[in-house]
Motif scaffolding. Structure first.
Motif, PDB file in Angstrom:
ATOM      1  N   LEU A 255      45.603 -20.805  13.241  1.00  0.00           N
ATOM      2  CA  LEU A 255      45.548 -20.697  14.511  1.00  0.00           C
ATOM      3  C   LEU A 255      46.257 -19.230  14.907  1.00  0.00           C
ATOM      4  O   LEU A 255      46.748 -18.659  14.173  1.00  0.00           O
ATOM      5  CB  LEU A 255      46.391 -21.616  15.372  1.00  0.00           C
ATOM      6  N   SER A 256      45.912 -18.954  16.191  1.00  0.00           N
ATOM      7  CA  SER A 256      46.501 -17.657  16.658  1.00  0.00           C
ATOM      8  C   SER A 256      47.220 -18.009  18.064  1.00  0.00           C
ATOM      9  O   SER A 256      46.791 -18.803  18.783  1.00  0.00           O
ATOM     10  CB  SER A 256      45.636 -16.513  16.746  1.00  0.00           C
ATOM     11  N   VAL A 257      48.537 -17.185  18.005  1.00  0.00           N
ATOM     12  CA  VAL A 257      49.153 -17.440  19.314  1.00  0.00           C
ATOM     13  C   VAL A 257      48.511 -16.286  20.352  1.00  0.00           C
ATOM     14  O   VAL A 257      48.827 -15.190  20.007  1.00  0.00           O
ATOM     15  CB  VAL A 257      50.595 -17.370  19.173  1.00  0.00           C
ATOM     16  N   GLY A 258      48.154 -16.468  21.496  1.00  0.00           N
ATOM     17  CA  GLY A 258      47.558 -15.569  22.200  1.00  0.00           C
ATOM     18  C   GLY A 258      48.419 -14.850  23.069  1.00  0.00           C
ATOM     19  O   GLY A 258      49.618 -15.400  23.391  1.00  0.00           O
TER      20      GLY A 258
END
Lengths: 662, 125
Positions: free
Chosen positions: A398-401
């Motif tokens: 996942l990526s943290v925006g």
């Protein structure tokens, strides 16, 4: 030949560093032995060896010595010579060498200017710095040797420096950033030495404060240059992307900011001492984590050069030894420092104790500031490492925006600025906030209503965050200006340190206003434009005049001409689209028509059918203020650093530091 | 104090969970494994020859593949410099259950050696 000499010099430097570490230890066993005095000589010898090694690598670049693999990968014959100087730190190996050069520079400076310190303590500080040097030089020699040669590819033009890095912003960004990162090693070494010695000298803060200010000033400049570079070079007009590598530089900055503020209260009040030590350790630890994790490729970004498991392992080991070790030391010795402080307080000798009448005081404001900065740092840390943790645990990718960071960090900053506006007025030991609010109510009113006027000017309704950001910025400017003016009116001489503080605070406010206005009232347009097409953005007419082929030293491409006009104002700008010969990498060179109050930013996308291009046009009001504020902060720290009271030898002047304000 | 700290951490993690975007492959999206209506990242290789541009504005579409399945992505805007047919790209958007994935952001690799972390494993397999 030169490359081999460079490697040899690096190994010599390693030996000198080992000697700096070993000699004082020897004298534990043979106390009568005068050997340890020699380490002063070794410090300078180490510095010149490292410098020699660095210059050797630079000469390899200038000579286009492509048998050196690192030069082959980061340079080419067509690269302009001034970029060859930057290419030395354009890759992983060279940037590590630059790191060691800077660390050695700081070490010799500390050595030079610490003669009046207690000798045992002075040697401890130098030993800690030498130990860090050993760690880095070993890392270079074992896993990332820039002097390695190859003999397969002989006829070559070189693989060229990454085009993104071929820019003036890049000339100064990494060295400044590293000066900052590594500069925190001085405060770190002092903190470790104090813990090691088991006592904290009165003069601790006096000694470390100018060094910390210098490091923090450089780090501020590095971050500001990086942001400016990203704005121009990445081609999409953003000044901050919450990219892991940006966060990695921002976290030590936040902790460093907390450190210089807690040092300010430490001078006044002993309760902050162990906290200051902790901040000193944290600031440098985060610098290490930042520089290393980014470089190791664990966090993928523009800045991650190469992924090599051996490097990763070494880095992890080194980090756990340095950070784990220093925190253990803190846990073990820090408590004894606190208890000696408490004893100190039971017998107040020179600190006269007033009964605490008010909750609000300079101390409590500084404490709140530290708390907010640390919370902001932890919030960013969580967002940065969360994807790594989840991936490491095998729970998915996942990526943290950016929204996470924007939503959580902006309120913390707005709050910090609100506190900042009050803090300059509050007195040590306690003050009545109520009276202060009454005194400053006019300014509070202006700060609250000001943003509404600005919104009217731009004829748009800002978001709450933008509005509050502006309010906090105005508030800091007004209340700080009021403070300076009253001081001048009263005929009080303001010390240099406080001038520095005022300038830095104004810088923060200006950056905040720049961010709020440019994000809140900026306009972006993506369009398809052919020559002679025109668009209107925020009252400015932007006309695509023509396009011409372009030929540079190591690239080709297209150069377009745009006319930006509004009433009397006319400006021609020339955005470019470049294709670099080696690597076939496309680059957008955005062009900006700038004034003090706004930027019109034009970037070429890609060629579409029949002469048309996709074009991005931005109207960014006050965007320059973001970096202007950054440089003011840097300048403020610089002014504060030159406050002569830090350099006088008598303890009396230390007391005068404490009573900066009546 | 402890209550306050745990409250703060709880708030932080909540905010974090609201703002993460998970990574999916074309096969997973086509099998409806991605949560509908939430921001996700979709990564794959751009199928050569699949890029179709509109003639009057900046909208375009292209196909992404993970070598098992292929999905069409629609996007309006300027493509990054390093968007190339046949190379890796990550797009961000919401899965609305239709055959076409509407992206609001296209992220391409930064240089010829760079790969989004999520795509590295894809290439290996």
């Amino acid at each position: 030949m030169i490359a081999e000499l460079g490697l040899l010099a690096l190994i010599t430097a390693l030996i000198f560093s080992l000697l700096i570490l070993a000699l004082p230890m020897m004298s534990y066993f043979y106390p009568a032995c005068p050997w340890q005095r020699a380490i002063i000589f070794y410090v300078y010898a180490e510095y010149f060896s490292v410098l020699f090694s660095y210059i050797s690598l630079m000469i390899c670049f200038l000579n286009n010595d492509f048998s050196v693999i690192y030069v082959l990968n980061n340079s080419s014959t067509a690269l302009p010579f001034f970029y060859k100087f930057c290419a030395v730190w354009g890759g992983h190996e060279g940037s590590m060498l630059l790191w060691v050069v800077i660390l050695s520079t700081w070490m010799s400076l500390v050595c030079r200017f610490s003669r009046s310190l207690d000798e045992a303590f002075r040697f401890k500080v130098l030993m800690v710095m030498a130990a860090l040097n050993i760690g880095f030089i070993l890392f270079i020699i074992a896993t990332s040797n820039p002097f390695l040669r190859q003999f397969e590819i002989i006829k070559t033009l070189g693989r060229d420096l990454n085009p993104l890095l071929q820019d003036i912003g890049f000339l100064f960004h990494p060295p400044m950033l590293y000066m900052g990162y590594v500069g925190f090693s001085v405060a770190f070494a002092f903190a470790i030495s104090s813990l090691w010695q088991g006592e904290m000298h009165e003069s601790w803060v006096k000694w470390t404060r100018p060094w910390t200010l210098a490091a923090w000033s450089c780090l501020t400049a590095g971050i500001t240059l990086g942001s400016w570079w990203a704005y121009r070079e990445l081609g999409w007009g953003g000044f901050w992307f919450w990219d892991p590598v940006e966060n990695a530089s921002f976290m030590p900055w936040l902790t460093g900011t907390a450190l210089i503020h807690s040092m300010a209260s430490c001078e006044k009040n002993a309760q902050f001492r162990s906290w200051t030590l902790l901040m000193a350790i944290m600031a440098f630890s985060l610098s290490l984590v930042g520089a290393f994790l980014v470089r190791s490729g664990v966090l993928t970004s523009v800045h991650a050069f190469a992924v090599d498991p051996k490097r990763g392992l070494y880095i992890l080991l080194f980090l756990s030894v340095v950070i784990g070790g220093s925190f253990l030391l803190f846990a073990w010795r820090g408590s004894s420092l606190i208890s000696s402080e408490l004893q100190h307080q039971k017998h107040p000798s020179h600190h006269e104790k007033k009964p605490i009448k008010y909750i609000f005081s300079r101390e409590s404001a500084l404490f709140l500031n530290n708390l907010l900065l640390v919370v902001a740092m932890l919030t960013i840390l969580l967002g940065t490492i969360y994807p790594l943790l989840i991936d490491g645990l095998g729970l998915g990718k996942l990526s943290v925006g950016a929204p996470y960071f924007n939503k959580l960090v902006s309120p913390i900053f707005i709050l910090s600025l609100m506190v900042m506006g009050f803090a300059v007025h509050l007195r040590w030991q306690g003050d009545a906030l109520f009276l202060l609010i009454r005194k400053l109510r006019g300014y509070i009113l202006i700060a609250v209503l000001g943003p509404a006027v600005i919104s009217l000017y731009f004829q748009s309704i800002p978001s709450l965050a933008v509005y509050l950001g502006l309010t906090s910025g105005f508030w800091v400017v007004l209340s700080t200006a009021h403070w300076v003016l009253t001081k001048i009116q009263e005929g009080l001489k303001i010390k240099q340190g406080l001038y520095g503080m005022v300038i830095a605070h104004l810088g923060v406010a200006i950056t905040m206003i720049g961010i709020a206005v440019s994000t809140g009232f900026g306009v972006q347009k993506d369009l398809k434009m052919a020559p002679q097409d025109m668009t209107v953005i925020a009252g400015y007419q932007v006309r695509f005049m023509n396009e011409r082929p372009l030929k540079g030293p190591n690239y080709q491409g297209t150069r377009a001409e745009f006319l930006v006009s509004k009433a009397q104002y006319q400006a021609y700008v020339y955005p470019e689209k470049r294709l670099y010969d080696i690597g076939q990498m496309a680059m957008t060179e955005a062009a900006v028509s700038m004034t003090f109050f706004r930027d019109i930013y034009i970037a070429m996308g890609e060629p579409l059918s029949d002469e048309a291009w996709s074009v991005r046009v931005y109207y960014k009001p006050l965007v320059r203020w973001i970096w202007g504020g950054g440089f003011l902060i840097m300048f403020g720290a610089f002014i504060a650093m030159t406050d002569l009271r830090y350099y006088s030898k008598s303890l009396k002047s230390l007391k005068s530091l404490v009573s900066v304000e009546p | 104090m402890l209550v306050l700290v745990s409250f703060a951490i709880g708030l932080l993690v909540y905010a974090l969970r609201q703002n993460i975007s998970l990574f999916y492959t074309p096969s997973e999206v086509l099998n409806h494994q991605a949560p509908p209506g939430r921001l996700i990242r979709l990564g794959g290789m751009v199928v050569p020859g699949s890029v179709i541009r509109s003639s009057n504005d900046l909208s375009l579409q292209f196909d992404l593949t993970d070598y098992h399945a292929q999905i069409t992505v629609a996007y309006t805007g300027i493509l990054p410099n390093l968007f190339r047919e046949g190379s890796g790209v990550v797009v961000q958007g919401k899965d609305d259950g239709s055959k076409v994935f509407h992206a609001d952001e296209v992220l391409a690799k930064h240089d010829e050696n760079y790969m989004p972390r999520e795509l590295k494993d894809l290439k290996k397999s």
